[in-house]
Design an enzyme around this catalytic site. Structure first.
Site, PDB file in Angstrom:
ATOM      1  N   GLY A 186      95.106 119.045-125.129  1.00 39.99           N
ATOM      2  CA  GLY A 186      93.972 118.619-125.944  1.00 39.99           C
ATOM      3  C   GLY A 186      92.672 119.155-125.382  1.00 39.99           C
ATOM      4  O   GLY A 186      91.638 118.487-125.415  1.00 39.99           O
TER       5      GLY A 186
ATOM      6  N   SER B   5      93.180 104.670-121.692  1.00 38.57           N
ATOM      7  CA  SER B   5      92.035 104.093-122.413  1.00 38.57           C
ATOM      8  C   SER B   5      91.907 102.625-122.037  1.00 38.57           C
ATOM      9  O   SER B   5      92.905 101.973-121.690  1.00 38.57           O
ATOM     10  CB  SER B   5      92.243 104.211-123.926  1.00 38.57           C
ATOM     11  OG  SER B   5      91.296 103.452-124.634  1.00 38.57           O
TER      12      SER B   5
ATOM     13  N   TYR C  64      97.711 102.769-130.959  1.00 39.22           N
ATOM     14  CA  TYR C  64      96.941 103.496-129.941  1.00 39.22           C
ATOM     15  C   TYR C  64      96.947 102.728-128.620  1.00 39.22           C
ATOM     16  O   TYR C  64      97.199 103.305-127.550  1.00 39.22           O
ATOM     17  CB  TYR C  64      95.514 103.692-130.436  1.00 39.22           C
ATOM     18  CG  TYR C  64      94.633 104.488-129.521  1.00 39.22           C
ATOM     19  CD1 TYR C  64      94.741 105.875-129.456  1.00 39.22           C
ATOM     20  CD2 TYR C  64      93.670 103.876-128.731  1.00 39.22           C
ATOM     21  CE1 TYR C  64      93.917 106.624-128.624  1.00 39.22           C
ATOM     22  CE2 TYR C  64      92.845 104.603-127.893  1.00 39.22           C
ATOM     23  CZ  TYR C  64      92.978 105.982-127.846  1.00 39.22           C
ATOM     24  OH  TYR C  64      92.160 106.706-127.012  1.00 39.22           O
TER      25      TYR C  64
ATOM     26  N   ALA D  23      99.107 100.508-127.581  1.00 36.51           N
ATOM     27  CA  ALA D  23     100.453 100.529-127.016  1.00 36.51           C
ATOM     28  C   ALA D  23     100.734 101.855-126.324  1.00 36.51           C
ATOM     29  O   ALA D  23     101.329 101.900-125.240  1.00 36.51           O
ATOM     30  CB  ALA D  23     101.483 100.267-128.115  1.00 36.51           C
TER      31      ALA D  23
ATOM     32  N   ILE E 273      83.536 106.624-125.519  1.00 37.28           N
ATOM     33  CA  ILE E 273      82.943 107.906-125.160  1.00 37.28           C
ATOM     34  C   ILE E 273      82.459 108.601-126.432  1.00 37.28           C
ATOM     35  O   ILE E 273      83.163 108.627-127.448  1.00 37.28           O
ATOM     36  CB  ILE E 273      83.967 108.809-124.425  1.00 37.28           C
ATOM     37  CG1 ILE E 273      84.576 108.057-123.230  1.00 37.28           C
ATOM     38  CG2 ILE E 273      83.306 110.101-123.983  1.00 37.28           C
ATOM     39  CD1 ILE E 273      83.585 107.646-122.154  1.00 37.28           C
TER      40      ILE E 273
END
Length: 242
Positions: A11, A142, A155, A157, A188
């Site tokens: 990414g 996160s 997300y 999980a 962010i």
């Protein structure tokens, strides 16, 4: 300094991933950017790394949720760079929705990319690290994985799973000289977080502002060089999860 090291960043074509690429390149690391979207964006990141830091940098299109594609990509990186020393699992997607209405495919897609994709990358780079008798794996989790977030059960999980993966891999590979840590960003300012100034979550951040991609990149740089730190989760969140 990371001179002579090669860092793989998934990414890595934009946002946090691009900031990480620039930071590690500035410390002397050669950069392998893995992307699945814009080839032009990925090539631009590589160009800037080469021009501004004088390192080698190449882009590789790869869907990290595909086991065989990751295997082939890691083999190509080995052929191009000789080996790798740092892996940053940053690739991630969101498919937000309330749990009572979430589609199965949306839950599965997020887990496949965010969690299983990190496993695929670790699985296929571990051999390189073991042969080098060193390696550094940094998973971008996160604060959602620490405290949950309404409308993001998939997300959260996946990011909580990354923390469990981090700690297990850290224990398993420590005897081989390989470290594995996680960074848990808060809110962010990237394309993914939308209109930054109107985000209602700003009021919940003790420091009163959203972070920048460079804040996460600084944490990654620290963990890349912290030779006696493993199994750690470093929050970069303005205090929201403390």
């Amino acid at each position: 300094m990371l001179t002579g090291k090669t860092a793989i960043i998934t990414g890595g074509s934009r946002g946090i991933g691009a900031a990480i690429a620039y930071k590690l390149a500035s410390l002397g690391a050669n950069i392998a950017v893995i992307y699945v979207g814009s080839e032009a964006a990925a090539e631009n990141v590589c160009l800037q790394c080469r021009q501004e830091s004088g390192v080698a940098a190449r882009a590789y299109r790869c869907d990290v949720s595909d086991f065989l594609s990751v295997k082939e990509t890691v083999a190509q990186i080995k052929a191009d760079f000789g080996t790798a020393h740092i892996l940053v699992n940053n690739a991630g997607i969101t498919r937000d929705g309330l749990v009572a209405m979430m589609k199965e495919e949306d839950f599965d897609a997020v887990l496949r990319t965010n969690l299983k994709g990190a496993f695929h990358m670790i699985r296929h780079t571990a051999g390189l690290f073991i042969r080098n008798h060193e390696g550094c794996i940094i998973n971008i989790s996160s604060v959602a994985g620490l405290m949950g977030n309404a409308g993001q059960c998939n997300y959260a999980a996946s990011k909580a799973g990354l923390i469990g993966l981090t700690k297990s891999v850290a224990r398993e590979l420590a005897p081989k000289g390989i470290r594995c840590n996680a960074v848990a960003p808060g809110f962010i300012a990237t394309d993914m977080t939308g209109n930054h100034q109107e985000n209602p979550l700003l009021g919940q951040i003790p420091l009163g502002k959203m972070g920048e991609p460079k804040d996460v990149a600084e944490a990654v740089a620290y963990l890349a060089a912290a030779s006696y730190v493993t199994g750690e989760v470093l929050r970069v969140d303005g205090g929201i999860a403390m």
